[in-house]
Design an enzyme around this catalytic site. Structure first.
Site, PDB file in Angstrom:
ATOM      1  N   CYS A 108       5.553   0.091   0.626  1.00 53.69           N
ATOM      2  CA  CYS A 108       6.023   0.428   1.971  1.00 53.69           C
ATOM      3  C   CYS A 108       6.135  -0.894   2.711  1.00 53.69           C
ATOM      4  CB  CYS A 108       5.048   1.373   2.676  1.00 53.69           C
ATOM      5  SG  CYS A 108       5.469   1.639   4.409  1.00 53.69           S
ATOM      6  N   CYS A 111       5.164  -0.535   6.717  1.00 57.42           N
ATOM      7  CA  CYS A 111       3.764  -0.289   7.115  1.00 57.42           C
ATOM      8  C   CYS A 111       2.923  -0.141   5.859  1.00 57.42           C
ATOM      9  CB  CYS A 111       3.636   0.877   8.090  1.00 57.42           C
ATOM     10  SG  CYS A 111       4.562   2.374   7.728  1.00 57.42           S
ATOM     11  N   SER A 112       2.421   1.048   5.552  1.00 58.95           N
ATOM     12  CA  SER A 112       1.551   1.177   4.378  1.00 58.95           C
ATOM     13  C   SER A 112       1.572   2.609   3.852  1.00 58.95           C
ATOM     14  CB  SER A 112       0.125   0.773   4.739  1.00 58.95           C
ATOM     15  OG  SER A 112      -0.318   1.514   5.869  1.00 58.95           O
ATOM     16  N   CYS A 113       2.734   3.271   3.907  1.00 58.17           N
ATOM     17  CA  CYS A 113       2.826   4.668   3.474  1.00 58.17           C
ATOM     18  C   CYS A 113       2.417   4.808   2.012  1.00 58.17           C
ATOM     19  CB  CYS A 113       4.258   5.161   3.682  1.00 58.17           C
ATOM     20  SG  CYS A 113       4.742   5.120   5.413  1.00 58.17           S
TER      21      CYS A 113
END
Lengths: 208, 224
Positions: A108, A111-113
């Site tokens: 991601c 962000c950090s999905c």
């Protein structure tokens, strides 16, 4: 304009991160907005209950059961929900299969999905600037950082999770695993193999 | 036009450092930060797009120097004040008053159900799908929110103005560019779009490599 401002309210909190979190928790608790016992339950859930064993079970089932694998690749969300793997950050799941021709890898960049119900909370490296910046442009060099080398002529397909769809890699079943049961296969499935930054263990590498 | 979170393809970040047997939370305060953020979200004062945007619009200086969960804390603190949940005086250590939102507090016994029910992003929509699997599209030339200047969008800069092919249709999903600014869900078709690496990078590692992104229909135009 969105709410850009020079007087960021976060700068009102103590600078030390641990104290900053403590100050927020205390403030919200005193205002009746946060129940500290609820925080303990949230933390216990992701430390002890929801983690990569969930994803490993999905992979082991797919390796053993062609009909399950087919259903999983067609529409994973209801299939994994049937196993109890649904919820926050896993509302829309797509499973992508590695083959001799294609290696899948998930990132991601914005962000950090990450598929929480299947893999838990993402590891620090997944959330790092280096992984987010480099995985899409130079996946093979990133794989080298994990000690992973792909076969020549294998193409890499990197999945950048830009929406609320969460991706899980179905790694190739290691050779020499015929006849293993679900639990034995699960022991071979690493977290990183389901992100695409690793391979499953082989039977002689199996964790006890 | 851009913000510091949009880092896909950037040079200079150094090696990725895989952890072997790391704990789920490296430090106790990381766990508390995640839990406070989730618990505060359940007060219903913002959605996931608003909370993502709160982290993205930290100043580039703060974004770079804050660790991961520090960004979460900063975004949360900013939202709490902006939404009037907490006053600046309270945030600075003043004596807190009780909140009218207290009735919405997430209680411990409700946590498993709340985490298990999640928050799906698919919604019914009147916008019909313009593209089919296999169609070639080109993404917006400028990766920017068209509703709000400097607003939230999920088209990364590295994939702007790129030609790709529709790989998968995901149904109609909430449009983050709208929802992040309180402008409504504005659900529209969402697709997985596959781009040849040669379309994105001057020096791709291997000509057959690809990158797939999930992109909303309004980010895309048909090409012949």
């Amino acid at each position: 304009m969105p709410h850009d401002h020079s007087d960021h309210p976060h700068s009102l909190l103590p600078p030390d991160p641990a104290l900053r979190v403590k100050a927020l928790e205390t403030l919200l608790t005193r205002k009746g907005l946060v129940d500290p016992a609820a925080l303990d339950v949230i933390i216990d859930t992701y430390e002890n209950k929801i983690g990569p064993r969930n994803g490993a079970r999905v992979v082991a089932k797919a390796w053993r059961d062609p009909a399950f694998r087919q259903a999983l690749l067609e529409d994973a969300t209801p299939v994994v929900a049937d196993l109890g793997y649904y919820g926050r950050q896993g509302e829309h799941v797509v499973v992508v299969e590695n083959t001799a021709q294609t290696h899948n890898m998930v990132v991601c960049t914005l962000c950090s999905c990450y598929p929480w119900p299947l893999l838990g909370i993402p590891p620090a490296w997944y959330k790092s600037d280096a992984y987010r910046a480099r995985a899409v442009r130079e996946p093979r060099k990133v794989l080298q950082d994990f000690g992973v080398t792909l076969a020549e002529n294998t193409a890499v397909r990197v999945w950048d999770s830009t929406a609320e769809v969460r991706y899980l890699v179905l790694p190739e079943r290691p050779a020499g695993t015929e006849g293993l049961d679900e639990a034995e296969l699960m022991a071979l499935v690493t977290r990183d193999s389901m992100i695409g930054t690793g391979f499953p263990r082989t039977p002689d590498q199996a964790a006890p | 036009m851009t913000r510091p979170h949009d880092m896909g393809g950037r040079f200079g970040d150094g090696p990725v450092l895989p952890d072997q047997d790391a704990h789920v939370f490296e430090k106790d305060w990381h766990a508390r930060a995640l839990a406070v953020t989730l618990a505060s979200g359940s007060l219903g004062q913002w959605n996931i797009d608003i909370s993502r945007h709160a982290r993205e619009r930290l100043s580039p200086k703060d974004y770079a120097r804050f660790s991961y969960y520090e960004k979460w804390m900063a975004g949360l603190a900013d939202l709490l004040v902006e939404r009037g949940v907490v006053t600046p005086d309270e945030m600075a250590g003043g004596t807190p008053t009780s909140s009218p939102l207290a009735a919405r507090m997430l209680k411990a016994e409700r946590v498993p159900a709340v985490l298990a029910s999640g928050g799906p992003a698919d919604r019914p929509s009147d916008v019909s799908a313009l593209f089919s699997v296999g169609d070639w599209i080109v993404t917006r030339k400028i990766a920017a929110n068209r509703l709000v200047e400097g607003g939230h969008t999920r088209l990364p800069r590295y994939a702007a103005g790129a030609r790709g092919q529709i790989l998968r249709y995901h149904g109609t999903h909430v449009l983050p560019d709208s929802a992040a600014h309180g402008l409504g869900d504005a659900a529209e078709p969402l697709y997985a779009v596959v781009f040849p690496a040669t379309e994105l990078w001057a020096h791709p590692e291997y000509p057959a490599d690809e990158v797939v992104l999930d992109l909303w229909q309004s980010y895309l135009k048909a090409v012949e």
